[in-house]
Scaffold this motif. Sequence first.
Motif, PDB file in Angstrom:
ATOM      1  N   GLY A 130       0.800  -1.223   0.000  1.00 25.19           N
ATOM      2  CA  GLY A 130       0.000   0.000   0.000  1.00 25.19           C
ATOM      3  C   GLY A 130       0.827   1.266   0.000  1.00 25.19           C
ATOM      4  O   GLY A 130       0.836   2.023  -0.954  1.00 25.19           O
ATOM      5  N   GLU A 131       1.546   1.525   1.064  1.00 27.26           N
ATOM      6  CA  GLU A 131       2.428   2.700   1.143  1.00 27.26           C
ATOM      7  C   GLU A 131       3.871   2.241   0.994  1.00 27.26           C
ATOM      8  O   GLU A 131       4.751   2.687   1.726  1.00 27.26           O
ATOM      9  N   PHE A 132       4.088   1.303   0.068  1.00 27.84           N
ATOM     10  CA  PHE A 132       5.384   0.758  -0.308  1.00 27.84           C
ATOM     11  C   PHE A 132       5.896  -0.314   0.636  1.00 27.84           C
ATOM     12  O   PHE A 132       6.782  -1.068   0.275  1.00 27.84           O
ATOM     13  N   ALA A 133       5.377  -0.419   1.853  1.00 27.17           N
ATOM     14  CA  ALA A 133       5.765  -1.493   2.759  1.00 27.17           C
ATOM     15  C   ALA A 133       4.949  -2.743   2.409  1.00 27.17           C
ATOM     16  O   ALA A 133       3.753  -2.659   2.181  1.00 27.17           O
ATOM     17  N   THR A 134       5.626  -3.884   2.359  1.00 28.41           N
ATOM     18  CA  THR A 134       4.941  -5.142   2.063  1.00 28.41           C
ATOM     19  C   THR A 134       4.497  -5.802   3.360  1.00 28.41           C
ATOM     20  O   THR A 134       4.694  -5.260   4.443  1.00 28.41           O
ATOM     21  N   SER A 135       3.959  -6.995   3.248  1.00 27.07           N
ATOM     22  CA  SER A 135       3.524  -7.741   4.426  1.00 27.07           C
ATOM     23  C   SER A 135       4.705  -8.295   5.223  1.00 27.07           C
ATOM     24  O   SER A 135       4.539  -8.710   6.365  1.00 27.07           O
ATOM     25  N   ALA A 136       5.895  -8.301   4.651  1.00 26.47           N
ATOM     26  CA  ALA A 136       7.104  -8.750   5.353  1.00 26.47           C
ATOM     27  C   ALA A 136       7.777  -7.533   5.994  1.00 26.47           C
ATOM     28  O   ALA A 136       8.058  -6.553   5.306  1.00 26.47           O
ATOM     29  N   PRO A 137       8.020  -7.569   7.297  1.00 25.37           N
ATOM     30  CA  PRO A 137       8.622  -6.415   7.977  1.00 25.37           C
ATOM     31  C   PRO A 137       9.953  -6.014   7.343  1.00 25.37           C
ATOM     32  O   PRO A 137      10.823  -6.850   7.104  1.00 25.37           O
ATOM     33  N   GLY A 138      10.091  -4.715   7.053  1.00 21.69           N
ATOM     34  CA  GLY A 138      11.330  -4.197   6.502  1.00 21.69           C
ATOM     35  C   GLY A 138      11.527  -4.424   5.013  1.00 21.69           C
ATOM     36  O   GLY A 138      12.584  -4.126   4.481  1.00 21.69           O
ATOM     37  N   VAL A 139      10.496  -4.937   4.332  1.00 22.00           N
ATOM     38  CA  VAL A 139      10.589  -5.184   2.892  1.00 22.00           C
ATOM     39  C   VAL A 139       9.654  -4.219   2.178  1.00 22.00           C
ATOM     40  O   VAL A 139       8.467  -4.140   2.507  1.00 22.00           O
ATOM     41  N   PHE A 140      10.186  -3.500   1.199  1.00 22.97           N
ATOM     42  CA  PHE A 140       9.439  -2.492   0.467  1.00 22.97           C
ATOM     43  C   PHE A 140       9.427  -2.824  -1.013  1.00 22.97           C
ATOM     44  O   PHE A 140      10.334  -3.488  -1.513  1.00 22.97           O
ATOM     45  N   ALA A 141       8.393  -2.388  -1.714  1.00 24.82           N
ATOM     46  CA  ALA A 141       8.280  -2.644  -3.153  1.00 24.82           C
ATOM     47  C   ALA A 141       7.822  -1.379  -3.856  1.00 24.82           C
ATOM     48  O   ALA A 141       7.121  -0.545  -3.284  1.00 24.82           O
ATOM     49  N   ALA A 142       8.223  -1.248  -5.126  1.00 22.24           N
ATOM     50  CA  ALA A 142       7.831  -0.099  -5.934  1.00 22.24           C
ATOM     51  C   ALA A 142       7.872  -0.485  -7.401  1.00 22.24           C
ATOM     52  O   ALA A 142       8.352  -1.554  -7.764  1.00 22.24           O
ATOM     53  N   GLY A 143       7.362   0.412  -8.236  1.00 21.90           N
ATOM     54  CA  GLY A 143       7.435   0.218  -9.680  1.00 21.90           C
ATOM     55  C   GLY A 143       6.634  -0.975 -10.165  1.00 21.90           C
ATOM     56  O   GLY A 143       5.540  -1.242  -9.666  1.00 21.90           O
ATOM     57  N   ASP A 144       7.189  -1.695 -11.136  1.00 28.11           N
ATOM     58  CA  ASP A 144       6.478  -2.816 -11.749  1.00 28.11           C
ATOM     59  C   ASP A 144       6.100  -3.892 -10.743  1.00 28.11           C
ATOM     60  O   ASP A 144       5.069  -4.546 -10.889  1.00 28.11           O
ATOM     61  N   ALA A 145       6.917  -4.089  -9.709  1.00 24.00           N
ATOM     62  CA  ALA A 145       6.616  -5.116  -8.710  1.00 24.00           C
ATOM     63  C   ALA A 145       5.325  -4.799  -7.963  1.00 24.00           C
ATOM     64  O   ALA A 145       4.569  -5.691  -7.604  1.00 24.00           O
ATOM     65  N   ARG A 146       5.056  -3.525  -7.751  1.00 24.83           N
ATOM     66  CA  ARG A 146       3.890  -3.096  -6.964  1.00 24.83           C
ATOM     67  C   ARG A 146       2.678  -2.783  -7.819  1.00 24.83           C
ATOM     68  O   ARG A 146       1.559  -3.138  -7.469  1.00 24.83           O
ATOM     69  N   ARG A 147       2.869  -2.146  -8.965  1.00 23.87           N
ATOM     70  CA  ARG A 147       1.720  -1.690  -9.747  1.00 23.87           C
ATOM     71  C   ARG A 147       1.545  -2.406 -11.064  1.00 23.87           C
ATOM     72  O   ARG A 147       0.595  -2.168 -11.778  1.00 23.87           O
ATOM     73  N   GLY A 148       2.492  -3.269 -11.419  1.00 23.08           N
ATOM     74  CA  GLY A 148       2.432  -3.939 -12.707  1.00 23.08           C
ATOM     75  C   GLY A 148       3.166  -3.121 -13.750  1.00 23.08           C
ATOM     76  O   GLY A 148       3.732  -2.069 -13.455  1.00 23.08           O
ATOM     77  N   GLN A 149       3.170  -3.611 -14.969  1.00 22.00           N
ATOM     78  CA  GLN A 149       3.901  -2.938 -16.038  1.00 22.00           C
ATOM     79  C   GLN A 149       3.396  -1.516 -16.211  1.00 22.00           C
ATOM     80  O   GLN A 149       2.195  -1.267 -16.282  1.00 22.00           O
ATOM     81  N   SER A 150       4.330  -0.579 -16.273  1.00 21.36           N
ATOM     82  CA  SER A 150       3.972   0.825 -16.399  1.00 21.36           C
ATOM     83  C   SER A 150       5.133   1.574 -17.027  1.00 21.36           C
ATOM     84  O   SER A 150       6.137   0.978 -17.418  1.00 21.36           O
ATOM     85  N   LEU A 151       5.033   2.874 -17.077  1.00 23.43           N
ATOM     86  CA  LEU A 151       6.076   3.716 -17.641  1.00 23.43           C
ATOM     87  C   LEU A 151       7.251   3.845 -16.682  1.00 23.43           C
ATOM     88  O   LEU A 151       7.087   3.820 -15.461  1.00 23.43           O
ATOM     89  N   VAL A 152       8.437   4.019 -17.243  1.00 20.99           N
ATOM     90  CA  VAL A 152       9.639   4.135 -16.425  1.00 20.99           C
ATOM     91  C   VAL A 152       9.568   5.347 -15.493  1.00 20.99           C
ATOM     92  O   VAL A 152      10.100   5.308 -14.383  1.00 20.99           O
ATOM     93  N   VAL A 153       8.898   6.414 -15.898  1.00 22.28           N
ATOM     94  CA  VAL A 153       8.796   7.587 -15.022  1.00 22.28           C
ATOM     95  C   VAL A 153       8.023   7.252 -13.747  1.00 22.28           C
ATOM     96  O   VAL A 153       8.323   7.796 -12.682  1.00 22.28           O
ATOM     97  N   TRP A 154       7.037   6.357 -13.845  1.00 25.16           N
ATOM     98  CA  TRP A 154       6.315   5.924 -12.642  1.00 25.16           C
ATOM     99  C   TRP A 154       7.234   5.113 -11.743  1.00 25.16           C
ATOM    100  O   TRP A 154       7.215   5.241 -10.522  1.00 25.16           O
ATOM    101  N   ALA A 155       8.060   4.249 -12.350  1.00 24.25           N
ATOM    102  CA  ALA A 155       8.987   3.427 -11.567  1.00 24.25           C
ATOM    103  C   ALA A 155       9.993   4.312 -10.822  1.00 24.25           C
ATOM    104  O   ALA A 155      10.297   4.064  -9.652  1.00 24.25           O
ATOM    105  N   ILE A 156      10.488   5.345 -11.486  1.00 20.50           N
ATOM    106  CA  ILE A 156      11.440   6.264 -10.846  1.00 20.50           C
ATOM    107  C   ILE A 156      10.769   6.988  -9.680  1.00 20.50           C
ATOM    108  O   ILE A 156      11.317   7.063  -8.576  1.00 20.50           O
ATOM    109  N   SER A 157       9.585   7.500  -9.917  1.00 21.02           N
ATOM    110  CA  SER A 157       8.843   8.202  -8.871  1.00 21.02           C
ATOM    111  C   SER A 157       8.563   7.281  -7.686  1.00 21.02           C
ATOM    112  O   SER A 157       8.768   7.661  -6.525  1.00 21.02           O
ATOM    113  N   GLU A 158       8.094   6.067  -7.984  1.00 24.82           N
ATOM    114  CA  GLU A 158       7.795   5.133  -6.900  1.00 24.82           C
ATOM    115  C   GLU A 158       9.049   4.706  -6.162  1.00 24.82           C
ATOM    116  O   GLU A 158       9.026   4.501  -4.954  1.00 24.82           O
TER     117      GLU A 158
END
Length: 86
Positions: A28-56
Motif C-alpha cells: 500500500g504505502e510501499f511497505a509489504t507484508s514482510a517487515p522491513g521489505v518495500f516494493a515499488a514500480g512494476d513489482a507493486r503496480r504492474g507494467q507501467s512507464l519508467v517515469v512511474w517506476a522512478i517516482s515510486e
Amino acid sequence: MGFLHTEHDGLIEQLSVDVDPRGNVEAGEFATSAPGVFAAGDARRGQSLVVWAISEGRKAARAADAYLAGLGEEPGEDPVGALLSA
C-alpha cells in the motif's frame, strides 16, 4: 503474453510477501507484508512507464528511511541490526 506480474519464485516466495489478485506485490504505502521489505514500480503496480517506476522508487526510499529511523529510537539501538534480526 508480455509482462504479467513479478516472478514469485525467489524472494517474494521466500519472504512470504503477499500478492494481489493480479500477482503484483501488495504494498500500500510501499511497505509489504514482510517487515522491513518495500516494493515499488512494476513489482507493486504492474507494467507501467519508467517515469512511474522512478517516482515510486523515490517514494519507497523515503518510506524505507522512515521505517529505519523509527527502529533506532532507543539509545544505542542499531536500526540495521534490528531489521536483520526481525
